[in-house]
Design a protein around this motif. Structure first.
Motif, mmCIF file in Angstrom:
data_model
loop_
_atom_site.group_PDB
_atom_site.id
_atom_site.type_symbol
_atom_site.label_atom_id
_atom_site.label_comp_id
_atom_site.label_asym_id
_atom_site.label_seq_id
_atom_site.Cartn_x
_atom_site.Cartn_y
_atom_site.Cartn_z
ATOM 1 N N CYS A 1 13.009 16.439 -46.215
ATOM 2 C CA CYS A 1 11.904 15.901 -45.655
ATOM 3 C C CYS A 1 11.935 16.179 -44.123
ATOM 4 C CB CYS A 1 11.802 14.292 -45.917
ATOM 5 S SG CYS A 1 11.324 14.336 -47.914
ATOM 6 N N TYR A 2 12.768 15.867 -43.468
ATOM 7 C CA TYR A 2 12.678 16.029 -42.139
ATOM 8 C C TYR A 2 12.828 17.398 -41.546
ATOM 9 C CZ TYR A 2 13.344 10.964 -41.860
ATOM 10 O OH TYR A 2 13.437 9.644 -41.993
ATOM 11 N N GLN A 3 13.023 18.317 -42.374
ATOM 12 C CA GLN A 3 13.153 19.928 -42.017
ATOM 13 C C GLN A 3 12.131 20.483 -42.459
ATOM 14 O OE1 GLN A 3 16.822 20.906 -43.758
ATOM 15 N NE2 GLN A 3 18.181 20.560 -42.154
ATOM 16 N N THR A 4 11.044 19.929 -43.367
ATOM 17 C CA THR A 4 9.962 20.596 -43.927
ATOM 18 C C THR A 4 8.752 19.753 -43.761
ATOM 19 O OG1 THR A 4 11.750 21.407 -45.632
ATOM 20 C CG2 THR A 4 9.261 21.757 -46.271
ATOM 21 N N ALA A 5 7.586 20.719 -43.647
ATOM 22 C CA ALA A 5 6.531 19.996 -43.370
ATOM 23 C C ALA A 5 5.785 20.060 -44.952
ATOM 24 C CB ALA A 5 5.555 21.007 -42.631
ATOM 25 N N GLY A 6 4.972 19.035 -44.911
ATOM 26 C CA GLY A 6 4.000 18.706 -46.151
ATOM 27 C C GLY A 6 4.901 18.043 -47.326
ATOM 28 N N THR A 7 5.829 17.014 -46.810
ATOM 29 C CA THR A 7 6.708 16.275 -47.713
ATOM 30 C C THR A 7 6.368 14.735 -47.709
ATOM 31 O OG1 THR A 7 8.339 16.127 -45.991
ATOM 32 C CG2 THR A 7 8.563 17.983 -47.421
ATOM 33 N N ASP A 8 5.314 14.380 -47.285
ATOM 34 C CA ASP A 8 4.662 13.046 -47.220
ATOM 35 C C ASP A 8 4.895 12.305 -48.600
ATOM 36 O OD1 ASP A 8 4.075 13.382 -44.552
ATOM 37 O OD2 ASP A 8 2.068 13.508 -44.960
ATOM 38 N N LYS A 9 4.450 13.026 -49.909
ATOM 39 C CA LYS A 9 4.681 12.340 -51.031
ATOM 40 C C LYS A 9 6.256 12.002 -51.356
ATOM 41 C CE LYS A 9 3.041 10.535 -54.949
ATOM 42 N NZ LYS A 9 2.722 9.216 -54.682
ATOM 43 N N LEU A 10 6.919 13.018 -51.059
ATOM 44 C CA LEU A 10 8.344 13.006 -51.438
ATOM 45 C C LEU A 10 8.960 11.877 -50.589
ATOM 46 C CD1 LEU A 10 11.109 13.624 -53.043
ATOM 47 C CD2 LEU A 10 11.343 15.449 -51.197
ATOM 48 N N LYS A 11 8.671 11.941 -49.258
ATOM 49 C CA LYS A 11 9.167 10.556 -48.326
ATOM 50 C C LYS A 11 8.602 9.308 -49.021
ATOM 51 C CE LYS A 11 8.831 13.113 -44.004
ATOM 52 N NZ LYS A 11 7.955 13.488 -42.859
ATOM 53 N N GLU A 12 7.336 9.094 -49.453
ATOM 54 C CA GLU A 12 6.838 8.149 -50.066
ATOM 55 C C GLU A 12 7.680 7.614 -51.086
ATOM 56 O OE1 GLU A 12 2.816 7.012 -52.334
ATOM 57 O OE2 GLU A 12 2.439 7.924 -50.444
ATOM 58 N N GLU A 13 7.896 8.567 -52.190
ATOM 59 C CA GLU A 13 8.834 8.395 -53.273
ATOM 60 C C GLU A 13 10.044 7.936 -53.087
ATOM 61 O OE1 GLU A 13 7.482 8.246 -56.726
ATOM 62 O OE2 GLU A 13 5.975 8.295 -55.613
ATOM 63 N N LEU A 14 10.708 8.310 -51.987
ATOM 64 C CA LEU A 14 12.108 8.035 -51.824
ATOM 65 C C LEU A 14 12.080 6.623 -51.093
ATOM 66 C CD1 LEU A 14 13.555 11.358 -50.326
ATOM 67 C CD2 LEU A 14 14.085 10.384 -52.404
ATOM 68 N N ASN A 15 11.031 6.564 -50.135
ATOM 69 C CA ASN A 15 10.947 4.863 -49.610
ATOM 70 C C ASN A 15 10.997 3.891 -50.628
ATOM 71 O OD1 ASN A 15 11.483 6.034 -46.970
ATOM 72 N ND2 ASN A 15 9.205 6.162 -46.744
ATOM 73 N N LYS A 16 10.649 4.208 -51.996
ATOM 74 C CA LYS A 16 10.405 3.242 -52.929
ATOM 75 C C LYS A 16 11.406 3.136 -53.856
ATOM 76 C CE LYS A 16 6.206 4.689 -54.183
ATOM 77 N NZ LYS A 16 4.951 4.860 -54.834
ATOM 78 N N ALA A 17 12.361 4.232 -53.556
ATOM 79 C CA ALA A 17 13.458 4.602 -54.754
ATOM 80 C C ALA A 17 14.494 3.476 -54.642
ATOM 81 C CB ALA A 17 14.137 5.926 -54.597
ATOM 82 N N VAL A 18 15.024 3.067 -55.798
ATOM 83 C CA VAL A 18 16.227 2.350 -55.882
ATOM 84 C C VAL A 18 17.284 3.415 -55.725
ATOM 85 C CG1 VAL A 18 17.738 1.109 -57.555
ATOM 86 C CG2 VAL A 18 15.449 0.670 -57.552
ATOM 87 N N ILE A 19 18.399 3.457 -54.953
ATOM 88 C CA ILE A 19 19.099 4.399 -54.427
ATOM 89 C C ILE A 19 20.583 3.847 -55.113
ATOM 90 C CG2 ILE A 19 20.576 5.560 -52.716
ATOM 91 C CD1 ILE A 19 17.455 5.840 -52.806
ATOM 92 N N ARG A 20 21.129 4.636 -56.194
ATOM 93 C CA ARG A 20 22.598 4.472 -56.650
ATOM 94 C C ARG A 20 23.555 4.979 -56.115
ATOM 95 N NH1 ARG A 20 21.915 3.064 -62.530
ATOM 96 N NH2 ARG A 20 20.581 1.389 -62.599
ATOM 97 N N LYS A 21 24.505 4.369 -55.723
ATOM 98 C CA LYS A 21 25.807 4.803 -55.080
ATOM 99 C C LYS A 21 26.802 5.243 -56.162
ATOM 100 C CE LYS A 21 25.515 2.140 -50.553
ATOM 101 N NZ LYS A 21 24.674 2.880 -50.344
ATOM 102 N N THR A 22 26.457 4.504 -57.362
ATOM 103 C CA THR A 22 27.521 5.020 -58.534
ATOM 104 C C THR A 22 26.740 5.782 -59.280
ATOM 105 O OG1 THR A 22 26.449 2.783 -59.514
ATOM 106 C CG2 THR A 22 28.613 2.574 -58.750
ATOM 107 N N LYS A 23 27.176 6.116 -60.555
ATOM 108 C CA LYS A 23 26.349 7.019 -61.381
ATOM 109 C C LYS A 23 25.400 6.641 -61.892
ATOM 110 C CE LYS A 23 27.115 9.825 -65.727
ATOM 111 N NZ LYS A 23 28.304 10.193 -66.544
ATOM 112 N N VAL A 24 24.329 7.555 -61.883
ATOM 113 C CA VAL A 24 22.719 7.402 -62.270
ATOM 114 C C VAL A 24 22.704 7.592 -63.865
ATOM 115 C CG1 VAL A 24 20.607 8.258 -62.340
ATOM 116 C CG2 VAL A 24 21.960 8.020 -60.069
ATOM 117 N N PRO A 25 22.193 6.793 -64.618
ATOM 118 C CA PRO A 25 21.870 6.995 -65.997
ATOM 119 C C PRO A 25 21.805 8.554 -66.279
ATOM 120 C CG PRO A 25 20.910 5.030 -65.401
ATOM 121 C CD PRO A 25 21.290 5.656 -63.878
ATOM 122 N N GLU A 26 22.263 8.997 -67.375
ATOM 123 C CA GLU A 26 22.055 10.201 -67.736
ATOM 124 C C GLU A 26 20.846 10.990 -68.135
ATOM 125 O OE1 GLU A 26 24.977 11.865 -70.507
ATOM 126 O OE2 GLU A 26 26.580 10.812 -69.535
#
Length: 122
Positions: A20-45
């Motif tokens: 996102c920081y290296q590429t223009a036009g990633t506002d929607k992805l940034k928005e989604e990542l800001n709302k995401a639940v970040i899992r340090k452990t395994k993500v469900p399959e």
């Protein structure tokens, strides 16, 4: 439709934030990542991650597609490799088998129903 939080692995989050920081036009992805639940452990399959292969149905047209969600450098629509930076790629990230998401298309809104996720993500 109430929007739920998406689930993203710490590994994918780190890669996508950098992208996102290296590429223009990633506002929607940034928005989604800001709302995401970040899992340090395994993500469900059954959660769509970077490198997941998934099958989804466009509820408006009835079309079923199978794609692999990949980083931009690996995208190739003829091979079914969909960039995470494409609007639909960003929309699918972090959702699970059985989820239905709203998606804006030129003809209006449609819904995408995730039928199955086959994870090859790390």
């Amino acid at each position: 439709m109430k929007k739920k939080h998406i689930i993203v692995s710490q590994h994918d989050y780190d890669i996508l934030k950098t992208l996102c920081y290296q590429t223009a036009g990633t506002d929607k992805l940034k928005e989604e990542l800001n709302k995401a639940v970040i899992r340090k452990t395994k993500v469900p399959e059954d959660v769509v991650q970077v490198n997941s292969t998934l099958e989804f149905k466009d509820e408006r047209s009835g079309a079923v597609r199978q794609v692999q969600l990949v980083l931009p450098a690996a995208s190739n629509i003829q091979q079914g490799k969909l960039s995470i930076l494409s609007p639909i790629g960003t929309a699918l990230l972090g959702y699970s088998t059985g989820d239905t998401i709203d998606w804006e298309v030129p003809a209006g809104k449609t819904q995408l129903h995730i039928l199955r996720v086959m994870n090859t993500a790390v």
